[in-house]
Enzyme design. Structure first.
Site, PDB file in Angstrom:
ATOM      1  N   TYR A  95       0.793  -1.185   0.001  1.00 29.73           N
ATOM      2  CA  TYR A  95      -0.107  -0.066  -0.048  1.00 29.73           C
ATOM      3  C   TYR A  95       0.783   1.318  -0.070  1.00 29.73           C
ATOM      4  CZ  TYR A  95      -3.755  -3.289   1.250  1.00 29.73           C
ATOM      5  OH  TYR A  95      -4.621  -4.357   0.967  1.00 29.73           O
ATOM      6  N   PRO A 108     -11.141  -1.006  -2.132  1.00 28.19           N
ATOM      7  CA  PRO A 108     -12.292  -1.721  -2.592  1.00 28.19           C
ATOM      8  C   PRO A 108     -13.628  -1.187  -1.926  1.00 28.19           C
ATOM      9  CG  PRO A 108     -11.286  -2.869  -0.529  1.00 28.19           C
ATOM     10  CD  PRO A 108     -10.518  -1.572  -1.084  1.00 28.19           C
ATOM     11  N   HIS A 334      -7.758   0.804   2.166  1.00 26.76           N
ATOM     12  CA  HIS A 334      -7.463  -0.684   2.512  1.00 26.76           C
ATOM     13  C   HIS A 334      -6.361  -0.738   3.280  1.00 26.76           C
ATOM     14  CE1 HIS A 334      -8.462  -4.823   2.044  1.00 26.76           C
ATOM     15  NE2 HIS A 334      -8.104  -5.028   0.799  1.00 26.76           N
ATOM     16  N   SER A 450      -5.618 -15.198   4.751  1.00 26.44           N
ATOM     17  CA  SER A 450      -5.691 -14.471   6.065  1.00 26.44           C
ATOM     18  C   SER A 450      -4.421 -15.371   6.897  1.00 26.44           C
ATOM     19  CB  SER A 450      -6.719 -14.678   6.933  1.00 26.44           C
ATOM     20  OG  SER A 450      -6.503 -14.035   8.110  1.00 26.44           O
ATOM     21  N   SER A 550     -10.166 -12.878  -4.749  1.00 26.30           N
ATOM     22  CA  SER A 550     -10.277 -13.146  -3.383  1.00 26.30           C
ATOM     23  C   SER A 550     -11.622 -13.561  -3.190  1.00 26.30           C
ATOM     24  CB  SER A 550     -10.088 -11.513  -2.704  1.00 26.30           C
ATOM     25  OG  SER A 550     -10.142 -11.683  -1.359  1.00 26.30           O
ATOM     26  N   GLN A 551     -11.879 -14.385  -1.968  1.00 24.62           N
ATOM     27  CA  GLN A 551     -13.077 -14.910  -1.707  1.00 24.62           C
ATOM     28  C   GLN A 551     -13.663 -13.996  -0.652  1.00 24.62           C
ATOM     29  OE1 GLN A 551     -15.302 -18.828  -0.326  1.00 24.62           O
ATOM     30  NE2 GLN A 551     -13.360 -18.401   0.790  1.00 24.62           N
TER      31      GLN A 551
END
Length: 638
Positions: A95, A108, A334, A450, A550-551
């Protein structure tokens, strides 16, 4: 408003602290393991010549007593002296060092169900209810009373680090010339009077939500919002749309902010925004058909400078959008937190609103409340020039984004579970098949995993473009009529097993991306020049994630979306539900090789083909189902 019982909150806070103390530190994989896995992940994605060259580079790097071992030792020392050895390196790389504009490229959005507001009062009552929910959640955060999260899916049940939640309403991304700064404000049980910023008609207003140590009721909030809407409608008081500057590249915005800071009026206004709890953006109607795709676009970029694109302040982590036409959701900066934390917060808010008593909120205490304050700006000719440039660049972002929301209705995660397969691994393999259908190759793929099982854990990368996935997709496309279904089914199971195994590596801290990143950054600190491993073309290619996935599952009616991470890439965010799967697919129009509609169609074809294969395979009595079931059950709990 629900009354929070002090005793129960203190018990919950104590339990959270106890669980946090037992979280282990993020482990460091053995050097040779990462080197071997790096070669394995990339071998089938590059030319044989490139692979042989890189293999020699890797072998030299990992020689006993060589630079790799020295850097690994430095990393082991860093692990012993810090809470999390990758945290700052990852934050900077992902980032803070990125100079691209935040809208589409980084931030997002979560899109709520569309609301039908009867009139302005209805619109503002909903907004007051939402703000009340934010204050309720902020109270839980200030008291450290959020219940502990526990891992779901693979290796479920382990406690998760909760630190990210405390950045939701108390952080700010400050633009810088070469690198941004993530500023964290400490929250306390008895804070100073707190405020949110309300954006309306591209103007910004300070709404104090705590006055004389009393939290404003929904009636009070409704009263103040009515005042803001009236003030924002006053054409004589209109000020330049300063929010546009936050949509620009980070270097350009840092320059413009420096100019703004020269004037005390601007400094005061910036301070109020940078210290606020969150933003609430009261958007004008879009004038478009409000399907899922168009609603998502409004959240991602606001439709441009002439729509709602200037009615934002992109540096603030949480911005709640409530459009007059019912387009609602959250756009987030984010860097302080990951997608699941954002979803957990927004689901709490939606549940709060759903469970609120359905009473008609009326204006309260009209005479007692001080009027909200409009933030003032002094704009030099240079700032005016920056605004014009920012508006033009935002319009380019709007025009360039190729985005579609696609709902696959043939089946959902329940069907996949019945095949004794992990829904996430299954969907990842379908994305590989879709990409191969479109482009006849596989590419480095990013799927966030994660690592909140560890202290200060954020994410690592699941590399989904496995050799097993390539074997499967080639069988499905190139060998469509020549390879028997039983063989294709075997390849599918092997691809899903490879995906599942890498997922477990990633969530247990044993994947390669964070490790390689830390070694590279330590090399910058300790070596005269960067080792060849990190300048080699295969390493550079391995970090160009043409497919970024990404889920983000939800239990409420909402979905998440984001843009691609490279100019010739796709973003694919998916939300598996019991009977359908929702995909948000993004790409850039300037790239002639990509098309979001084409990719969505390929996803549909892939899921149908895989579903047909599973159904056909499972109906054949002569197939050795028992043996393959045993194999597939290893680590496949979804």
């Amino acid at each position: 408003m629900p009354v929070l019982k002090k005793e129960s909150l203190e018990k919950t806070a104590d339990k959270s602290c106890e669980d946090a103390e037992i979280l282990p530190k993020l482990p460091i994989p053995p050097l040779q393991q990462t080197m071997d896995m790096y070669l394995k992940c990339m071998k089938h994605l590059v030319s044989e010549e490139q692979y042989k060259k890189t293999k020699q580079i890797v072998e030299r790097f990992a020689l006993p007593g060589g630079v790799g071992e020295m850097l690994q030792q430095k990393l082991l020392e860093k692990r012993d002296n810090t809470e999390n050895w990758i945290h700052q390196y990852w934050l900077d790389d992902m980032y803070l060092n990125n100079r691209l504009p935040l809208p589409v490229n980084s931030s997002p959005a979560v899109i709520f169900a569309r609301h039908n507001f009867k009139d302005t009062n209805d619109h503002l009552r909903f907004t007051a209810n939402l703000i009340s929910g934010v204050l309720d959640y902020k109270t839980l955060l200030d008291l450290h009373a959020l219940p502990m999260d526990y891992a779901r899916g693979q290796l479920s049940g382990q406690p998760m680090c909760m630190k990210q939640y405390y950045g939701l309403f108390s952080s700010y991304r400050l633009p810088g010339g070469n690198k941004d700064t993530l500023v964290a404000q400490e929250s306390s049980i008895m804070p100073e009077p707190e405020h949110i910023i309300v954006a309306c008609n591209n103007q910004f207003f300070v709404l104090d939500v705590v006055i004389n140590f009393r939290r404003l009721s929904e009636g009070d909030l409704f009263t103040q919002l009515l005042k803001i809407v009236r003030m924002a409608g006053n054409e004589d008081e209109r000020l330049p749309p300063i929010g546009l500057l936050t949509s620009d590249g980070r270097f350009e915005w840092a320059q413009a902010r420096e100019m703004l800071m020269k004037d005390s009026t601007n400094r005061d206004s910036l301070d109020m925004i940078e210290r606020c709890m969150c933003l609430v953006c009261l958007d004008a109607p879009t004038g478009m058909e409000l399907n899922d795709t168009n609603r998502a676009l409004q959240l991602l970029h606001g439709g441009g400078y002439d729509k709602n694109g200037a009615n934002r302040w992109y540096d603030k982590p949480m911005q709640f959008v409530v459009g007059r036409d019912g387009v609602c959701g959250t756009i987030c900066e984010h860097s302080p937190f990951d997608g699941i934390v954002l979803v957990q917060c927004t689901e709490h808010l939606l549940k709060y609103m759903k469970n609120s008593p359905k009473k008609l909120v009326r204006a309260d205490s009209v005479s007692e409340l001080p009027a909200p304050r409009r933030l003032r700006w002094k704009c030099s000719p240079e700032i005016q020039g920056h605004l014009a440039s920012s508006a033009e660049k935002l319009q380019r972002i709007v025009n360039n984004l190729d985005f579609t929301v696609y709902k696959f209705k043939n089946y959902g995660k329940e069907f996949i579970k019945k095949q004794r397969m992990s829904p996430d691994a299954y969907i990842q393999v379908s994305l590989q098949l879709a990409f191969y259908k479109c482009h006849r190759k596989l590419v480095p793929t990013y799927e966030s995993a994660s690592i909140r099982r560890f202290q200060m854990g954020r994410v690592d990368n699941i590399r989904s473009s496995t050799a097993e996935a390539l074997t499967f997709v080639k069988a499905m496309v190139d060998g469509k009529s020549t390879i028997p279904d039983t063989e294709k089914m075997q390849y599918l199971r092997e691809a899903i097993m490879a995906q599942t195994n890498y997922t477990i590596l990633a969530i247990t801290g044993m994947a390669i991306d964070n490790h390689l990143l830390a070694l590279r950054e330590l090399a910058r600190e300790h070596c005269k020049e960067l080792p060849e491993l990190f300048t080699d073309e295969m390493y550079l290619a391995s970090n160009r994630f043409i497919l970024s996935t990404s889920q983000v599952p939800t239990t409420m009616e909402m979905f998440c979306c984001y843009g691609p991470v490279v100019p010739n890439g796709y973003g694919s965010c998916y939300n598996p539900q019991p009977e359908h799967i929702l995909f948000c697919i993004s790409s850039f129009r300037e790239c002639k090789e990509t098309s979001s509609t084409m990719f969505a169609k390929a996803v549909e074809e892939s899921l149908i083909a895989m579903g047909d294969l599973c159904a056909k395979y499972n109906t054949k009595p002569e197939t050795p189902i028992k043996e393959k079931k045993t194999k597939s059950q290893n680590g496949h709990k979804s």
